[in-house]
Design an enzyme around this catalytic site. Structure first.
Site, PDB file in Angstrom:
ATOM      1  N   ASP A   9       0.842  -1.191   0.000  1.00  0.00           N
ATOM      2  CA  ASP A   9       0.000   0.000   0.000  1.00  0.00           C
ATOM      3  C   ASP A   9       0.881   1.247   0.000  1.00  0.00           C
ATOM      4  O   ASP A   9       1.999   1.226  -0.516  1.00  0.00           O
ATOM      5  CB  ASP A   9      -0.924  -0.042   1.227  1.00  0.00           C
ATOM      6  CG  ASP A   9      -2.262   0.618   0.963  1.00  0.00           C
ATOM      7  OD1 ASP A   9      -2.304   1.858   0.839  1.00  0.00           O
ATOM      8  OD2 ASP A   9      -3.275  -0.102   0.883  1.00  0.00           O
TER       9      ASP A   9
ATOM     10  N   HIS B  63      -3.596   5.964   3.642  1.00  0.00           N
ATOM     11  CA  HIS B  63      -4.358   4.793   3.204  1.00  0.00           C
ATOM     12  C   HIS B  63      -3.824   3.496   3.795  1.00  0.00           C
ATOM     13  O   HIS B  63      -4.591   2.687   4.353  1.00  0.00           O
ATOM     14  CB  HIS B  63      -4.313   4.759   1.675  1.00  0.00           C
ATOM     15  CG  HIS B  63      -5.247   3.797   1.030  1.00  0.00           C
ATOM     16  ND1 HIS B  63      -4.877   2.532   0.675  1.00  0.00           N
ATOM     17  CD2 HIS B  63      -6.545   3.930   0.639  1.00  0.00           C
ATOM     18  CE1 HIS B  63      -5.891   1.920   0.091  1.00  0.00           C
ATOM     19  NE2 HIS B  63      -6.924   2.749   0.061  1.00  0.00           N
TER      20      HIS B  63
ATOM     21  N   ASN C 106     -13.860   1.058  -7.146  1.00  0.00           N
ATOM     22  CA  ASN C 106     -14.918   1.944  -6.645  1.00  0.00           C
ATOM     23  C   ASN C 106     -15.695   2.693  -7.730  1.00  0.00           C
ATOM     24  O   ASN C 106     -16.207   3.778  -7.467  1.00  0.00           O
ATOM     25  CB  ASN C 106     -14.295   2.994  -5.711  1.00  0.00           C
ATOM     26  CG  ASN C 106     -13.634   2.382  -4.506  1.00  0.00           C
ATOM     27  OD1 ASN C 106     -13.928   1.262  -4.131  1.00  0.00           O
ATOM     28  ND2 ASN C 106     -12.717   3.118  -3.905  1.00  0.00           N
TER      29      ASN C 106
ATOM     30  N   SER D 291     -11.256  -0.608  -0.820  1.00  0.00           N
ATOM     31  CA  SER D 291     -10.003  -0.650  -0.058  1.00  0.00           C
ATOM     32  C   SER D 291     -10.241  -1.006   1.385  1.00  0.00           C
ATOM     33  O   SER D 291      -9.393  -1.626   2.028  1.00  0.00           O
ATOM     34  CB  SER D 291      -9.318   0.726  -0.086  1.00  0.00           C
ATOM     35  OG  SER D 291      -8.598   0.930  -1.244  1.00  0.00           O
TER      36      SER D 291
END
Length: 590
Positions: free
Chosen positions: A174, A214, A319, A406
């Site tokens: 990530d 994130h 998304n 996520s």
């Protein structure tokens, strides 16, 4: 894939790879993209290497696995440099400022594919990477109430069965992870953390830290410690490692970064990896495009390598509220320069989530609804998990709420880690199967886009994961003891790892379970024995397996003649030269 709110509806900086085409607000509507934080910028020109020149681009050069020295020499002879190479999978990351480099290399003997990985220049920071900031930490008052997302998947009930084993390593691929966060530090595994930004492993202390927010948020959902403050992750007993695949300043996840991350995961014993992104700059990579074909092949080989080493990849579906089973257009690519609208087909893949073997995760909204933003697709979605308004850790000891596939993905990763904890030696394929069979069915809502049955449909796949069902609805009948400490195994040596058993009355059972996790590159060298407290030896592995890597298996031993309490040992004898390894962990279940 990202959407973020903290307190008020504030959208954090959200690169395309994390968010799909846009970040997601709490309502699911596109939110404005904020500028990247100033402290995430690349190194200043004064620190740039003389190797870097304007116009430098990155390429994947694909060849046969093994010795790539001839191809590497050809790269140097044709205006390129080798930035990194992965001979085990036949992938070389090359840099060149020559406009003819790719075309020339495609004609070189032994070269199978060549593809540019970006439509922008390689940043100068690649040659002298700046370390991410190490933020000051806020303190958190006591109290860690069970969050709605955890109770929804019965994680809070699963903890009574197993909080997860410290011998299970989970990789967070990530934007990085704040390892100093009070809720993450107890479970953080710095020894196996790294930056893979730009496609080369950088193991300097702190290189793995977050260049956004994130990755830290994802890590907390997986394995925030059960320590009386903040939040609790799905698997609060497992270890998490940060593999930063995002580049600073823009948080792009280019193909070479992902390849580096997957190879690292395989080589460092990660049982599961979390992949809440798509591989930039192409939202979909099409095999009829010469550059994107190389990206598909390179990342696919890296994923297969990781899985062959025992690592399962789990990835976000995206998304865009897009039907991945009926692709028609891509309007978001390339996101590192100027996106154009192009016609695509189902042959074009969202990477890594659509690669074979990768578990694809959709997001639930409230309860068992489909989150408005979640991608879907018959035969594409494997399972679903909560992904709306998920509260978790943020850098600097902070906490906040984010929404997106996520946020759904780390719930599934945590459940997979619990499965691995409860089933030592389980394979990636077996974890995939168990995730599917233990998920709770969700019927299609009144929405014509949802096709299939309650058991498996295009919105939710096999259904919403259930942590309690995944680990077994009742605690194990016997007591469990573990030693997660590493013990090096040298050539022609004998080593031992002890476990002290107490509180078990009488003798050991006739079905004593011995879970063994040994990392070694030639298990035919090894004899493995369980040594009882009185010195009696029970051989569980005796030089079988030849050149196979690693022993990850649970053995059943009839130890009914042995008193249970006392110090048991796992004894490993290496009987040849040339290959070494370590006892990674082992356990006993009475």
């Amino acid at each position: 894939m990202l959407a973020a709110t903290l307190g008020a509806a504030l959208a954090f900086g959200a690169p395309g790879a994390l968010a799909g085409t846009a970040p997601v607000s709490p309502s699911g509507a596109p939110a404005p993209v904020a500028k990247a934080p100033a402290n995430a910028k690349a190194a200043a020109p004064s620190s740039q290497s003389a190797t870097w020149v304007a116009g430098t681009r990155a390429y994947l050069v694909i060849t046969a696995p093994g010795d790539s020295s001839a191809v590497r020499s050809a790269i140097a002879a044709n205006g390129g440099t080798v930035f990194s190479n992965y001979d085990a999978i036949g992938v070389i990351v090359a840099h060149s400022a020559s406009s003819t480099f790719a075309t020339t290399m495609r004609g070189v003997s032994g070269v199978q594919k060549v593809g540019a990985t970006r439509t922008s220049d390689v940043p100068a920071d690649a040659y002298n990477p700046a370390l991410p900031a190490n933020p000051a930490q806020s303190s958190t008052p006591a109290g860690e109430p069970v969050r709605a997302d955890m109770s929804q998947i019965k994680a809070d009930q699963a903890w009574a069965v197993t909080p997860g084993s410290a011998s299970v390593k989970v990789g967070v691929l990530d934007t990085g992870v704040d390892d100093q966060h009070q809720d993450l530090a107890p479970n953080f595994n710095a020894a196996d953390s790294v930056s893979c930004a730009y496609g080369k492993a950088d193991a300097r202390t702190g290189a793995w830290r977050d260049v956004d927010t994130h990755g830290t948020h994802v890590a907390g959902t997986i394995a925030a410690a059960k320590n009386g403050k903040g939040v609790v992750g799905v698997a609060p007993g497992v270890k998490i490692s940060a593999v930063r695949v995002a580049e600073p300043g823009n948080s792009f996840f280019f193909a070479e970064n992902t390849i580096c991350g997957f190879v690292w995961a395989g080589d460092h014993g990660f049982k599961v990896t979390n992949n809440s992104y798509y591989t930039d700059p192409w939202q979909f990579n099409c095999p009829d495009n010469i550059d994107q074909a190389a990206i598909i092949e390179g990342v696919k080989r890296a994923q297969e390598y990781a899985e062959s080493k025992g690592s399962l990849q789990i990835a976000a579906a995206g998304n865009e509220n897009y039907d991945l089973a009926h692709k028609t257009t891509d309007t978001a690519s390339p996101n590192d320069s100027t996106p154009v609208t192009r016609t695509i087909t189902n042959a074009c893949l969202d990477i890594p989530t659509e690669l074979p073997g990768v578990v694809t995760v959709a997001a639930n909204g409230s309860g068992t609804t489909k989150a408005s933003f979640s991608n879907f697709g018959s035969g594409v979605i494997d399972v679903a998990a909560p992904g709306s308004d998920v509260y978790s850790t943020l850098p600097g000891g902070k906490y906040g709420t984010k929404s997106g596939t996520s946020m759904a993905t780390p719930h599934v990763v945590g459940v997979a880690a619990l499965i691995a904890s409860a089933n030592p030696g389980i394979t990636p394929a077996q974890i995939r199967d168990k995730l599917a069979t233990q998920a709770n069915d969700i019927a299609c809502p009144s929405d014509s886009r949802c096709t299939g049955t309650a058991a498996n449909n295009s919105f939710f796949g096999e259904g919403q994961v259930d942590a309690l069902k995944a680990v077994g609805s009742t605690p194990p009948s016997g007591k469990y003891f573990e030693n997660p400490g590493d013990v090096a195994i040298g050539d022609n040596t004998t080593v031992e790892s002890p476990i002290t058993v107490s509180g078990v009355s009488g003798n050991a059972p006739a079905t004593l379970k011995v879970g063994v996790d040994i990392k070694h590159t030639y298990i035919g060298d090894l004899k493995v024995d369980l040594v009882a407290p009185d010195g009696t030896v029970y051989t569980v592995h005796n030089r079988a397996g030849g050149g196979t890597d690693n022993i990850a298996q649970t053995y059943t031993v009839n130890a009914s003649s042995e008193v249970a309490n006392g110090t048991w040992k796992l004894r490993v004898n290496d009987n040849a030269g040339g290959d070494t390894g370590k006892i990674d962990a082992w356990n006993l279940t009475f």
